[in-house]
Scaffold this active site. Structure first.
Site, PDB file in Angstrom:
ATOM      1  N   ARG A  91      -5.706  47.118  -3.098  1.00 29.62           N
ATOM      2  CA  ARG A  91      -6.928  46.753  -2.743  1.00 29.62           C
ATOM      3  C   ARG A  91      -7.820  47.373  -3.874  1.00 29.62           C
ATOM      4  O   ARG A  91      -7.788  48.707  -4.361  1.00 29.62           O
ATOM      5  CB  ARG A  91      -7.448  47.497  -1.457  1.00 29.62           C
ATOM      6  CG  ARG A  91      -8.765  47.117  -0.697  1.00 29.62           C
ATOM      7  CD  ARG A  91      -8.568  47.151   0.688  1.00 29.62           C
ATOM      8  NE  ARG A  91      -8.341  48.331   1.289  1.00 29.62           N
ATOM      9  CZ  ARG A  91      -8.429  48.572   2.510  1.00 29.62           C
ATOM     10  NH1 ARG A  91      -8.513  47.715   3.294  1.00 29.62           N
ATOM     11  NH2 ARG A  91      -7.905  49.958   3.125  1.00 29.62           N
ATOM     12  N   ARG A 100     -10.557  52.811  -3.377  1.00 32.25           N
ATOM     13  CA  ARG A 100     -10.918  53.648  -2.485  1.00 32.25           C
ATOM     14  C   ARG A 100     -10.115  54.984  -2.619  1.00 32.25           C
ATOM     15  O   ARG A 100      -8.862  54.839  -2.865  1.00 32.25           O
ATOM     16  CB  ARG A 100     -10.895  53.029  -1.216  1.00 32.25           C
ATOM     17  CG  ARG A 100     -11.810  52.247  -0.719  1.00 32.25           C
ATOM     18  CD  ARG A 100     -11.624  51.437   0.280  1.00 32.25           C
ATOM     19  NE  ARG A 100     -11.192  52.084   1.659  1.00 32.25           N
ATOM     20  CZ  ARG A 100     -11.071  51.660   2.977  1.00 32.25           C
ATOM     21  NH1 ARG A 100     -11.385  50.569   3.198  1.00 32.25           N
ATOM     22  NH2 ARG A 100     -10.653  52.716   4.015  1.00 32.25           N
ATOM     23  N   ARG A 149      -3.100  57.547   7.797  1.00 26.73           N
ATOM     24  CA  ARG A 149      -4.128  56.551   8.347  1.00 26.73           C
ATOM     25  C   ARG A 149      -3.413  55.737   9.285  1.00 26.73           C
ATOM     26  O   ARG A 149      -4.004  55.332  10.470  1.00 26.73           O
ATOM     27  CB  ARG A 149      -4.983  55.648   7.453  1.00 26.73           C
ATOM     28  CG  ARG A 149      -6.057  56.349   6.715  1.00 26.73           C
ATOM     29  CD  ARG A 149      -6.661  55.909   5.511  1.00 26.73           C
ATOM     30  NE  ARG A 149      -6.997  54.511   5.622  1.00 26.73           N
ATOM     31  CZ  ARG A 149      -7.051  53.695   4.760  1.00 26.73           C
ATOM     32  NH1 ARG A 149      -6.737  53.971   3.576  1.00 26.73           N
ATOM     33  NH2 ARG A 149      -7.808  52.534   4.823  1.00 26.73           N
TER      34      ARG A 149
HETATM   35  P1  AMP Z   1     -12.072  51.681   7.512  1.00 25.36           P
HETATM   36  O1  AMP Z   1     -12.759  51.211   6.082  1.00 25.36           O
HETATM   37  O2  AMP Z   1     -12.037  51.074   8.524  1.00 25.36           O
HETATM   38  O3  AMP Z   1     -10.445  51.783   7.031  1.00 25.36           O
HETATM   39  O4  AMP Z   1     -12.586  53.119   7.639  1.00 25.36           O
HETATM   40  C1  AMP Z   1     -12.645  54.334   6.690  1.00 25.36           C
HETATM   41  C2  AMP Z   1     -12.596  55.604   7.130  1.00 25.36           C
HETATM   42  O5  AMP Z   1     -13.872  55.768   7.807  1.00 25.36           O
HETATM   43  C3  AMP Z   1     -11.524  55.844   8.239  1.00 25.36           C
HETATM   44  O6  AMP Z   1     -10.480  56.263   7.750  1.00 25.36           O
HETATM   45  C4  AMP Z   1     -12.138  56.998   9.071  1.00 25.36           C
HETATM   46  O7  AMP Z   1     -12.172  58.223   8.449  1.00 25.36           O
HETATM   47  C5  AMP Z   1     -13.554  56.641   9.117  1.00 25.36           C
HETATM   48  N1  AMP Z   1     -13.916  55.738  10.071  1.00 25.36           N
HETATM   49  C6  AMP Z   1     -14.234  54.521  10.285  1.00 25.36           C
HETATM   50  N2  AMP Z   1     -14.579  53.609  11.278  1.00 25.36           N
HETATM   51  C7  AMP Z   1     -14.477  54.951  12.200  1.00 25.36           C
HETATM   52  C8  AMP Z   1     -14.427  55.045  13.759  1.00 25.36           C
HETATM   53  N3  AMP Z   1     -14.803  54.180  14.333  1.00 25.36           N
HETATM   54  N4  AMP Z   1     -14.246  56.352  14.194  1.00 25.36           N
HETATM   55  C9  AMP Z   1     -13.762  57.482  13.428  1.00 25.36           C
HETATM   56  N5  AMP Z   1     -13.533  57.569  12.005  1.00 25.36           N
HETATM   57  C10 AMP Z   1     -14.004  56.097  11.399  1.00 25.36           C
END
Ligand code: AMP
Length: 285
Positions: A176, A220, A231
């Site tokens: 990505r 990222r 994750r």
């Molecule tokens: P993502 O882009 O959805 O993979 O989110 C990146 C990071 O943001 C995640 O690994 C979490 O650390 C944080 N994050 C995003 N959405 C949430 C959520 N709904 N609850 C808790 N942490 C979140």
């Protein structure tokens, strides 16, 4: 949607829930339809709702929630709201939360529910002041508590759960890239996963950037192999129960991605009964 801001602060539960609910929920035909016919493919293509679509996208990191949610948001005319984007915006600011968030995100952990509610409330409030209604949420809810609070305050019409084999998820995360200027996402991975253990093989062509983005690509910080594995572990522990939460409500639509965007997008539209949505929409315009 000041109401929403207050609602999503969990400490202020009952009255804020009421306010939030008032600001967001007017039942659509779609809700009762999926509840009564959840064993069938839902039909969302009849545009008679008295409010806009309120959908949620679930799925492991790297599955493509952002890609498909963003395409549907353009098609349906509702905002695509990704809590991961809100977290990254906060990270790139010099706000007080920034350092604290970086440690959590770069370890692949979840940010606290309180911080997420706060960021999401502000985003919804800003959208409302610009006349937005409805949403496609991506990356929220990610815990049962988030799902329960969302459920208290508004009616979710449909939850799309995107699925992809884990080895492909990891390759996709590692490939990505994001254009640091326009923010668009690309993928440099050329995926050719072999068929094994009864699973079909899968190929995905890279999604390469146009020349004006090519020199501005960034990765990222949480897309390293170690963090992606963490994750995925966190997803299985904290977020998979959210799938069951919506399955029990009859709102979950499982969708196994058959490949990259060219194969998956038409099939997703078909599964959502949206394959002729654009044609119908222009016919009534
Ligand atoms: P993502 O882009 O959805 O993979 O989110 C990146 C990071 O943001 C995640 O690994 C979490 O650390 C944080 N994050 C995003 N959405 C949430 C959520 N709904 N609850 C808790 N942490 C979140």
């Amino acid at each position: 949607m000041a109401a929403l801001t207050r609602l999503l602060k969990p400490s202020s539960s009952a009255s804020t829930s009421l306010l939030f609910r008032r600001s967001l929920s007017t039942t659509t035909a779609a809700v009762s339809e999926i509840q009564s016919q959840h064993h069938q493919s839902p039909n969302f293509s009849d545009p008679k709702p008295s409010r806009n679509f309120q959908w949620v996208f679930l799925g492991c990191p790297g599955v493509g929630k952002g890609t498909y949610a963003s395409r549907l948001s353009n098609l349906l005319g509702v905002p695509h709201i990704a809590t991961g984007d809100l977290v990254r915006e906060e990270l790139s600011s010099s706000g007080p939360l920034s350092r604290q968030l970086a440690d959590i995100v770069n370890q692949g952990k979840l940010v606290s529910d309180e911080i997420i509610f706060d960021l999401l409330s502000k985003r919804l409030e800003a959208g409302e002041s610009k006349g937005e209604s409805g949403f496609i949420l991506d990356g929220f809810p990610r815990t049962i508590r988030q799902a329960e609070i969302l459920d208290e305050v508004t009616e979710i019409d449909l939850v799309v759960n995107l699925k992809l084999r884990e080895d492909v998820l990891v390759e996709k995360c590692l490939g990505r890239r994001i254009c640091s200027q326009c923010g668009k996402g690309f993928n440099v991975a050329s995926i050719n996963a072999k068929a094994e253990n009864g699973r079909p093989g899968m190929s995905m062509a890279p999604l390469l950037p146009p020349p004006h983005c090519a020199s501005k690509l960034i990765t990222r910080a949480d897309d390293t192999e170690q963090v992606v594995q963490e994750r995925l572990r966190v997803y299985n522990e904290k977020s998979q129960p959210v799938e069951d939460f919506y399955k029990n409500q009859g709102k979950l639509m499982e969708f196994d991605l058959p490949g990259g965007i060219p194969e998956s997008w038409p099939k997703l539209l078909e599964a959502l009964n949206l394959d002729d949505y654009e044609v119908k929409r222009s016919a009534v315009a």
